[in-house]
Design a protein around this motif. Structure first.
Motif, short mmCIF file in Angstrom:
data_model
loop_
_atom_site.label_atom_id
_atom_site.label_comp_id
_atom_site.label_asym_id
_atom_site.label_seq_id
_atom_site.Cartn_x
_atom_site.Cartn_y
_atom_site.Cartn_z
N LEU A 367 0.80 -1.30 -0.18
CA LEU A 367 0.12 0.11 0.05
C LEU A 367 0.76 1.29 0.13
O LEU A 367 0.74 2.29 -0.72
CB LEU A 367 -0.93 -0.01 1.22
N VAL A 368 1.75 1.38 0.65
CA VAL A 368 2.85 2.61 0.84
C VAL A 368 3.31 2.59 -0.65
O VAL A 368 3.61 3.70 -1.03
CB VAL A 368 3.72 2.51 2.02
N CYS A 369 3.82 1.59 -1.17
CA CYS A 369 4.47 1.76 -2.55
C CYS A 369 3.50 2.47 -3.54
O CYS A 369 3.48 3.20 -4.26
CB CYS A 369 5.01 0.20 -2.88
N GLU A 370 2.21 1.55 -3.60
CA GLU A 370 1.18 2.15 -4.31
C GLU A 370 0.96 3.70 -4.07
O GLU A 370 0.64 4.54 -5.11
CB GLU A 370 -0.14 1.35 -4.31
N LEU A 371 0.76 3.88 -2.97
CA LEU A 371 0.42 5.45 -2.65
C LEU A 371 1.60 6.46 -2.95
O LEU A 371 1.32 7.43 -3.69
CB LEU A 371 0.51 5.80 -1.05
N TYR A 372 2.52 5.91 -3.05
CA TYR A 372 3.79 6.83 -3.73
C TYR A 372 3.52 6.82 -4.98
O TYR A 372 3.86 7.93 -5.87
CB TYR A 372 5.04 6.39 -3.05
N ARG A 373 3.41 5.52 -5.66
CA ARG A 373 3.48 5.66 -7.00
C ARG A 373 2.35 6.48 -7.92
O ARG A 373 2.61 7.21 -8.80
CB ARG A 373 3.28 4.14 -7.62
N LYS A 374 1.19 6.31 -7.27
CA LYS A 374 0.12 7.10 -7.73
C LYS A 374 0.00 8.32 -7.33
O LYS A 374 -0.39 9.10 -8.09
CB LYS A 374 -1.37 6.55 -6.94
N GLY A 375 0.43 8.71 -6.24
CA GLY A 375 0.29 10.10 -5.87
C GLY A 375 1.53 11.12 -5.36
O GLY A 375 1.29 12.21 -4.99
N GLY A 376 2.59 10.24 -5.27
CA GLY A 376 3.83 10.95 -4.78
C GLY A 376 3.72 11.14 -3.34
O GLY A 376 4.32 11.93 -2.66
N VAL A 377 2.63 10.44 -2.68
CA VAL A 377 2.43 10.75 -1.12
C VAL A 377 3.24 9.36 -0.49
O VAL A 377 3.42 8.24 -0.95
CB VAL A 377 0.99 10.50 -0.76
N ARG A 378 3.72 9.88 0.66
CA ARG A 378 4.78 8.91 1.39
C ARG A 378 4.08 8.58 2.70
O ARG A 378 3.77 9.55 3.51
CB ARG A 378 6.18 9.37 1.56
N GLY A 379 3.90 7.41 3.16
CA GLY A 379 3.30 6.82 4.37
C GLY A 379 4.34 5.90 4.79
O GLY A 379 5.25 5.49 4.11
N VAL A 380 4.20 5.24 5.92
CA VAL A 380 5.00 4.07 6.66
C VAL A 380 3.99 2.79 7.07
O VAL A 380 2.92 3.07 7.28
CB VAL A 380 5.58 4.74 7.59
N GLU A 381 4.78 1.83 6.62
CA GLU A 381 4.26 0.60 6.92
C GLU A 381 4.27 0.41 8.51
O GLU A 381 5.49 0.43 9.08
CB GLU A 381 5.06 -0.36 6.16
N ILE A 382 3.32 0.04 9.16
CA ILE A 382 3.54 -0.51 10.63
C ILE A 382 2.67 -1.85 10.60
O ILE A 382 1.56 -2.02 10.76
CB ILE A 382 2.77 0.30 11.43
N GLY A 383 3.27 -2.82 10.30
CA GLY A 383 2.75 -4.07 10.29
C GLY A 383 3.64 -5.15 10.36
O GLY A 383 4.70 -5.04 11.07
N SER A 384 3.80 -6.18 9.51
CA SER A 384 4.75 -7.34 9.49
C SER A 384 6.37 -6.96 9.39
O SER A 384 7.05 -7.59 9.62
CB SER A 384 4.43 -8.29 8.85
N VAL A 385 6.32 -5.82 8.30
CA VAL A 385 7.67 -5.42 8.00
C VAL A 385 8.31 -4.84 9.31
O VAL A 385 9.43 -5.41 9.81
CB VAL A 385 7.74 -4.58 6.98
N MET A 386 7.68 -4.01 10.21
CA MET A 386 8.20 -3.45 11.16
C MET A 386 8.43 -4.26 12.35
O MET A 386 9.01 -4.18 13.15
CB MET A 386 7.15 -2.16 11.63
N PHE A 387 7.17 -5.20 12.76
CA PHE A 387 7.13 -6.10 14.06
C PHE A 387 7.23 -7.58 13.69
O PHE A 387 7.22 -8.24 14.57
CB PHE A 387 5.87 -5.69 14.50
#
Ligand code: F0G
Length: 456
Positions: A367-387
């Motif tokens: 989702l964070v990758c798509e959000l960047y690709r689509k809109g140039g918006v950067r968010g952060v993953e807080i899920g299995s990558v982080m924890f």
């Protein structure tokens, strides 16, 4: 008549945004190995990676910067900084650090070790890492209702007091060097903790002789939620509420990059003089002399002003309204977010956004990758990558797969926020074809910062 809650400031200095095309962003994302932490900020249009250190300072803060006293010892700027911390937080000893994790590191250096366990509502990643790095166990005891993203409970950051009582009884004082509560509960959706719950935690920890430290990063936002949601607090000021919260604890770790309006800064505050002395000894080794620690005098001046601005009622009303505005626009489009919206961020539920992606193919990272690709918006993953990665090297899915859209303080306008909501609306309409990722490179601690991914 309804009147819009407006940004309670006007803008004196601006920074131009750089626009890119979707095609360019696809290439940038590939170069960054599908990890938005590895994208250059200049390639980001709207940066919601964090609310930490990204605030806009006020004219008064910039003015204060010019008065910084850069003396190595006995700096006047430290005295000002210390006085404000005393006034708001009330703790006797103030140990200045360059940011929050440096305060955590000092506490963990002194008090953690193998066999020890530290309870919290939810440990933030740096706190958990500092505890685990010293061989101790970081235990999350947030109330069960926090685990249901649809539950509208007003204080979903609350600690489960029954579990805390059982935990303290089982482990005993010798194995629990201190207990923590994080306000607001960042890793659990930015949810506030009630005064009632803080009182309960304080009582239990005191009964067992265990010191109580508050992770105070977003204390002003937490105070606002207490004022607006907890019976009996409507007529109290955020400052009075903050003082009451901290009166229940023995100390605090603080990142002033959040509710201090700082681009850098933090502190460790303690009531225990002997512990404070040991902390200052570590401070000198790792941060600096006790009257500047990890900061320049000018930073301490800006923060002394910023901590007070963070408690301004007009500001806090606008702050929480902005987060709610984004959450409501997403909810209207059918996008699942953690309810109710918290203080500094909106948390998207990526499992429901991309139900076709299994947790260990990292739906929130997709989702964070798509959000960047689509809109140039950067968010952060807080899920299995982080924890998901454990100290013994094993991996299991995190409790939730969230994407955090953190709002820097006083930086973006309502139109920016609307653009983010519109981008996510488009992505939601096209969600069916999106696939997950696999990790091709990672580090054993805090892997989310540097991990490299490949789309599946
Ligand atoms: N505790 C909490 C609850 C935090 O959110 C953070 C930082 C820290 C401690 C550490 O503070 O960054 O000054 O060393 N959170 C940032 C974030 C990084 O994006 O949420 P720090």
């Amino acid at each position: 008549m309804h009147r819009e809650i407006i940004e309670p400031f006007r803008i004196k200095s601006v920074e131009a945004l750089r626009f890119t095309t979707e095609e360019e962003r696809g290439e940038i994302l590939r170069r960054a190995r599908h990890n938005p932490f590895l994208i250059d900020a200049d390639d980001v249009l709207i940066d919601l990676l964090t609310d930490s250190g990204t605030s806009a300072m006020s004219a008064n803060q910039w003015g204060a910067i010019m008065t910084g006293d850069e003396s190595y010892a006995g700096s006047r700027s430290f005295r000002r900084f210390e006085a404000v911390v005393h006034d708001i937080f009330g703790f006797r000893h103030v140990i200045p650090t360059h940011q929050g994790r440096a305060a955590e590191k000092i506490v963990c250096t002194l008090l953690c070790g193998p066999g020890k366990a530290i309870p919290n509502n939810c440990h933030f990643d740096t706190t958990r890492a500092n505890i685990e790095y010293k061989g101790a166990e970081a235990v999350d005891l947030v109330h069960d209702r926090a685990r249901d993203p649809d539950d509208e409970h007003p204080f979903k950051g609350d600690v489960d007091l029954d579990r805390l009582a059982a935990f303290l009884k089982e482990r005993g004082r010798d194995r629990v060097p201190f207990g923590m509560v994080t306000i607001t509960n960042n890793a659990g959706g930015g949810q506030p903790v009630s005064m009632k719950n803080l009182r309960g935690v304080s009582r239990l920890l005191r009964e067992h002789g265990v010191p109580f430290l508050i992770d105070a990063c977003r204390f002003a936002e937490n105070a606002w939620f207490i004022k607006t949601r907890e019976p009996g607090y409507a007529d109290r000021t955020p400052l009075e509420i903050a003082r009451e919260m901290f009166s229940l604890a023995d100390g605090a770790t603080m990142s002033l990059k959040k509710d201090g309006f700082g681009n850098i800064g933090g502190f460790l505050a303690l009531n225990d003089g002997a512990l404070a002395e040991r902390a200052r000894n570590v401070l000198i080794l790792t941060e600096g002399f006790p009257t500047y620690g990890g900061m320049a005098g000018r930073d301490m001046e800006a923060l002394a002003v910023g901590m007070r601005e963070a408690l301004d009622e007009r500001y806090l009303e606008y702050r929480v309204a902005t987060v709610r505005f984004l959450a409501e626009h997403l909810t209207e489009q059918g996008i699942a977010v953690v309810r109710p919206p918290g203080g500094h961020a909106v948390y998207l539920d990526a499992r429901r956004f991309y139900p076709q992606i299994p947790p260990l193919e990292y739906p929130a990272q997709a989702l964070v990758c798509e959000l960047y690709r689509k809109g140039g918006v950067r968010g952060v993953e807080i899920g299995s990558v982080m924890f998901g990665l454990h100290p013994d090297g094993t991996e299991s899915p995190a409790r939730q797969e969230l994407v955090r859209l953190a709002l820097p303080r006083r930086v973006y306008t309502q139109a920016h926020i609307l653009y983010v909501a519109e981008t996510l609306g488009e992505m939601y309409a096209e969600r069916a074809g999106v696939r997950g990722l696999r990790i091709v490179r990672q580090s054993p601690y805090l892997r989310h910062f540097t991990a490299e991914f490949e789309p599946l």
